[in-house]
Design a protein around this motif. Structure first.
Motif, PDB file in Angstrom:
ATOM      1  N   ASN A 212      -5.890  26.199  51.640  1.00 52.90           N
ATOM      2  CA  ASN A 212      -6.995  27.021  51.161  1.00 52.90           C
ATOM      3  C   ASN A 212      -7.655  26.365  49.941  1.00 52.90           C
ATOM      4  OD1 ASN A 212      -5.307  27.550  48.983  1.00 52.90           O
ATOM      5  ND2 ASN A 212      -4.867  29.670  49.598  1.00 52.90           N
ATOM      6  N   ASP A 213      -8.612  27.072  49.338  1.00 50.28           N
ATOM      7  CA  ASP A 213      -9.388  26.471  48.253  1.00 50.28           C
ATOM      8  C   ASP A 213      -8.551  26.275  46.991  1.00 50.28           C
ATOM      9  OD1 ASP A 213     -11.448  26.433  50.016  1.00 50.28           O
ATOM     10  OD2 ASP A 213     -12.417  28.258  49.252  1.00 50.28           O
ATOM     11  N   LYS A 214      -7.558  27.154  46.801  1.00 50.83           N
ATOM     12  CA  LYS A 214      -6.675  26.982  45.635  1.00 50.83           C
ATOM     13  C   LYS A 214      -5.917  25.655  45.759  1.00 50.83           C
ATOM     14  CE  LYS A 214      -2.669  29.049  43.346  1.00 50.83           C
ATOM     15  NZ  LYS A 214      -1.642  30.095  43.409  1.00 50.83           N
ATOM     16  N   ALA A 215      -5.426  25.364  46.952  1.00 49.21           N
ATOM     17  CA  ALA A 215      -4.709  24.105  47.182  1.00 49.21           C
ATOM     18  C   ALA A 215      -5.674  22.923  47.072  1.00 49.21           C
ATOM     19  CB  ALA A 215      -4.037  24.128  48.555  1.00 49.21           C
ATOM     20  N   ALA A 216      -6.899  23.117  47.542  1.00 50.06           N
ATOM     21  CA  ALA A 216      -7.891  22.031  47.454  1.00 50.06           C
ATOM     22  C   ALA A 216      -8.178  21.706  45.992  1.00 50.06           C
ATOM     23  CB  ALA A 216      -9.173  22.431  48.177  1.00 50.06           C
ATOM     24  N   ALA A 217      -8.187  22.738  45.144  1.00 50.00           N
ATOM     25  CA  ALA A 217      -8.429  22.508  43.717  1.00 50.00           C
ATOM     26  C   ALA A 217      -7.267  21.743  43.087  1.00 50.00           C
ATOM     27  CB  ALA A 217      -8.637  23.852  43.001  1.00 50.00           C
ATOM     28  N   VAL A 218      -6.058  22.051  43.505  1.00 45.81           N
ATOM     29  CA  VAL A 218      -4.892  21.303  43.008  1.00 45.81           C
ATOM     30  C   VAL A 218      -5.001  19.844  43.453  1.00 45.81           C
ATOM     31  CG1 VAL A 218      -2.368  21.078  43.154  1.00 45.81           C
ATOM     32  CG2 VAL A 218      -3.397  23.341  42.939  1.00 45.81           C
ATOM     33  N   ARG A 219      -5.410  19.645  44.685  1.00 43.37           N
ATOM     34  CA  ARG A 219      -5.622  18.273  45.192  1.00 43.37           C
ATOM     35  C   ARG A 219      -6.637  17.518  44.320  1.00 43.37           C
ATOM     36  NH1 ARG A 219      -7.101  14.167  45.186  1.00 43.37           N
ATOM     37  NH2 ARG A 219      -7.983  12.780  46.749  1.00 43.37           N
ATOM     38  N   SER A 220      -7.709  18.182  43.935  1.00 41.52           N
ATOM     39  CA  SER A 220      -8.755  17.525  43.139  1.00 41.52           C
ATOM     40  C   SER A 220      -8.233  17.060  41.786  1.00 41.52           C
ATOM     41  CB  SER A 220      -9.925  18.470  42.895  1.00 41.52           C
ATOM     42  OG  SER A 220     -10.451  18.873  44.116  1.00 41.52           O
ATOM     43  N   ASP A 221      -7.227  17.769  41.268  1.00 41.99           N
ATOM     44  CA  ASP A 221      -6.678  17.402  39.957  1.00 41.99           C
ATOM     45  C   ASP A 221      -5.572  16.360  40.048  1.00 41.99           C
ATOM     46  OD1 ASP A 221      -8.381  19.136  38.763  1.00 41.99           O
ATOM     47  OD2 ASP A 221      -6.945  20.799  38.633  1.00 41.99           O
ATOM     48  N   MET A 222      -5.259  15.901  41.227  1.00 39.65           N
ATOM     49  CA  MET A 222      -4.175  14.911  41.370  1.00 39.65           C
ATOM     50  C   MET A 222      -4.639  13.565  40.821  1.00 39.65           C
ATOM     51  SD  MET A 222      -1.276  15.852  42.947  1.00 39.65           S
ATOM     52  CE  MET A 222      -0.703  14.582  44.086  1.00 39.65           C
ATOM     53  N   PRO A 223      -3.719  12.847  40.148  1.00 40.61           N
ATOM     54  CA  PRO A 223      -4.100  11.527  39.631  1.00 40.61           C
ATOM     55  C   PRO A 223      -4.526  10.590  40.761  1.00 40.61           C
ATOM     56  CG  PRO A 223      -1.714  11.932  39.351  1.00 40.61           C
ATOM     57  CD  PRO A 223      -2.337  13.212  39.789  1.00 40.61           C
ATOM     58  N   ARG A 224      -3.797  10.611  41.866  1.00 34.95           N
ATOM     59  CA  ARG A 224      -4.210   9.853  43.044  1.00 34.95           C
ATOM     60  C   ARG A 224      -3.457  10.396  44.254  1.00 34.95           C
ATOM     61  NH1 ARG A 224      -0.722   6.364  45.205  1.00 34.95           N
ATOM     62  NH2 ARG A 224       1.228   6.204  44.075  1.00 34.95           N
ATOM     63  N   VAL A 225      -4.062  10.220  45.420  1.00 31.29           N
ATOM     64  CA  VAL A 225      -3.404  10.602  46.681  1.00 31.29           C
ATOM     65  C   VAL A 225      -3.583   9.428  47.618  1.00 31.29           C
ATOM     66  CG1 VAL A 225      -3.481  12.152  48.681  1.00 31.29           C
ATOM     67  CG2 VAL A 225      -3.825  13.077  46.382  1.00 31.29           C
ATOM     68  N   SER A 226      -2.507   9.002  48.277  1.00 27.75           N
ATOM     69  CA  SER A 226      -2.620   7.832  49.145  1.00 27.75           C
ATOM     70  C   SER A 226      -3.650   8.115  50.240  1.00 27.75           C
ATOM     71  CB  SER A 226      -1.261   7.466  49.736  1.00 27.75           C
ATOM     72  OG  SER A 226      -0.926   8.385  50.750  1.00 27.75           O
ATOM     73  N   ARG A 227      -4.433   7.090  50.552  1.00 28.69           N
ATOM     74  CA  ARG A 227      -5.565   7.254  51.448  1.00 28.69           C
ATOM     75  C   ARG A 227      -5.196   7.892  52.777  1.00 28.69           C
ATOM     76  NH1 ARG A 227     -10.580   4.796  50.956  1.00 28.69           N
ATOM     77  NH2 ARG A 227     -10.863   5.302  48.782  1.00 28.69           N
ATOM     78  N   TYR A 228      -4.086   7.440  53.336  1.00 27.31           N
ATOM     79  CA  TYR A 228      -3.775   7.922  54.688  1.00 27.31           C
ATOM     80  C   TYR A 228      -3.429   9.405  54.692  1.00 27.31           C
ATOM     81  CZ  TYR A 228      -2.231   8.025  59.483  1.00 27.31           C
ATOM     82  OH  TYR A 228      -2.112   8.343  60.815  1.00 27.31           O
ATOM     83  N   TRP A 229      -2.703   9.859  53.665  1.00 21.75           N
ATOM     84  CA  TRP A 229      -2.299  11.274  53.667  1.00 21.75           C
ATOM     85  C   TRP A 229      -3.381  12.201  53.113  1.00 21.75           C
ATOM     86  CZ3 TRP A 229       0.933  11.497  57.145  1.00 21.75           C
ATOM     87  CH2 TRP A 229       2.113  10.758  57.205  1.00 21.75           C
ATOM     88  N   ASP A 230      -4.345  11.658  52.412  1.00 18.83           N
ATOM     89  CA  ASP A 230      -5.384  12.497  51.788  1.00 18.83           C
ATOM     90  C   ASP A 230      -6.032  13.412  52.836  1.00 18.83           C
ATOM     91  OD1 ASP A 230      -7.319  13.612  50.197  1.00 18.83           O
ATOM     92  OD2 ASP A 230      -7.981  11.701  49.346  1.00 18.83           O
TER      93      ASP A 230
END
Ligand SMILES: *Cc1c(COP(=O)(O)O)cnc(C)c1O
Length: 398
Positions: A212-230
């Motif tokens: 959901n959007d709450k999780a998407a916001a947490v994702r946006s604050d991540m220092p980095r996310v590996s391309r394949y799993w993003d």
């Protein structure tokens, strides 16, 4: 002589029985992945997947199994050093926690044993003790396939809300989606993971992450996310190849289209009711058998039992002996006692499981139960009378 020749029943909790329609849909030559029918078909899958998940929010599809979906979900919201809480009720809770540990998370496990659901009082205590809100996510397995316990995910959300803890609620519905009632948005789940090869009736190879959007916001604050799993581009692709970060799982998608058509045609309420009734038939048989023999359901409370998988205790070496007998003499493959080994029973030979998820009907379940009774008879494992009568009575009532 063997009585095993004929159509086999793979009654393990995944991969489940694949419908002929799904297999036929997959039996075709490779489609063009740049334009045409495949592209439109894939886009049409997403709303139907969301419907099955009970969410209006986002869906990302991965080429991978359930472990891939676990890692995909965690990779988007958990950075090294982040803390997660795992209320574990069987092997799969531990497994998801280990996945988080592999990503550098600090994992707090609450072990509720092998025969019990989550104790929300204990969960509340752990959350309340986390005054600085360091716990970033709670990883809850809806149905733990090893113990066959079904946890109350809505109650887990209510517990987090009562404590006022802001962590994400992440749910593993790999064994329950398309079998047991699950309503992601109504139950307040932020991230849900599932996979193709259980209730969704497609061969192993697709992992699903809903967020959901709450999780998407947490994702946006991540220092980095590996391309394949993003999950960002997968859930909102500008170009088709972004949906899968490369070549699409073409044939699995055709299989999934057909499986979703079958699910929509039957209707989720009917699917949940079918699984519930078939599960009650199994429980009725085992309870009667257990009156005068060693077989017993692993989970006592009916409200906490999965409708898709049933774990049984029967004492070593009967579990393994029975599985061997049904497979070799009758063409019925039962599940192993996963995660059930003890010091006295290192091989988990005193346990076995019934998989009854997805494409299963009354005659399959009655055949399975009759075969198990024949096996107990052949192996001189004692059992109480009336098991099959009790099961057929459940089926007759519908
Ligand atoms: C099957 C299952 C998994 C693991 O899925 P794989 O496809 O084997 O990686 C995880 N969680 C639950 C609850 C499962 O039933």
């Amino acid at each position: 002589m063997t009585l095993s020749k004929g159509r086999p029943y793979l009654a393990i909790p995944g991969p489940s029985v694949m419908p002929e329609e799904v297999l036929r849909a997959m039996h075709r030559s490779a489609p063009n992945i740049y334009e045409g029918e495949l592209i439109d078909m894939t886009h049409g899958l997403v709303p139907d997947l969301k419907h099955v998940a009970g969410t209006r929010h986002n869906a990302a599809i991965y080429i991978g199994n359930g472990h891939a979906a676990w890692e995909a979900a965690l990779s988007n919201v958990i950075a090294p050093g982040d803390r997660v809480l795992v209320p574990a009720t069987g092997r799969f809770g531990f497994g998801w926690g280990e996945m988080a540990e592999g990503l550098g998370a600090e994992v707090e496990v609450l072990d509720f044993g092998r025969q019990h659901a989550m104790d929300m009082t204990k969960v509340a205590e752990s959350l309340a003790a986390d005054k600085d809100h360091r716990i970033k996510a709670v990883l809850g397995v809806h149905v733990d396939t090893s113990t066959s316990v079904r946890n109350d995910i809505a109650a887990l959300r209510a517990t987090m809300d009562e404590v006022g803890h802001p962590a994400l609620l992440m749910a593993d519905c790999i064994a329950s989606l398309g079998c047991d009632r699950f309503e992601m948005d109504n139950w307040g789940v932020d991230v849900m993971v599932s996979a193709s090869q259980k209730g969704l009736m497609v061969p192993p190879g697709l992992g699903f992450v809903f967020f959901n959007d709450k999780a998407a916001a947490v994702r946006s604050d991540m220092p980095r996310v590996s391309r394949y799993w993003d999950w960002t581009d997968r859930a909102n692709p500008e170009f088709y190849y972004q949906l899968f970060c490369g070549t699409a799982p073409t044939h699995h998608l055709y299989g999934l289209r057909t499986a979703l058509d079958m699910i929509l045609d039957e209707g989720l309420e009917n699917i949940w009711a079918r699984h519930a009734t078939l599960a009650r038939a199994i429980w009725a048989a085992v309870e009667a058998w257990g009156q005068a023999g060693p077989i017993a359901l692993n989970i006592q409370d009916t409200a906490l039992r999965s409708h898709a998988v049933t774990s049984l205790r029967i004492g070593a070496p009967h579990g393994t002996a029975l599985r061997r007998w049904t497979q070799h003499e009758a063409g019925l493959t039962l599940g192993i006692g996963l995660g059930m080994s003890t010091e006295q029973d290192p091989g988990g030979d005193g346990f076995f499981r019934f998989g009854h998820m997805g494409h299963v009907n009354a005659q399959m379940i009655l055949g399975m139960l009759s075969t198990v009774q024949a096996g107990m008879t052949a192996l001189d494992i004692p059992f109480g009378d009336g098991g099959l009568d009790a099961a057929t009575a459940v089926i007759a009532k519908g």
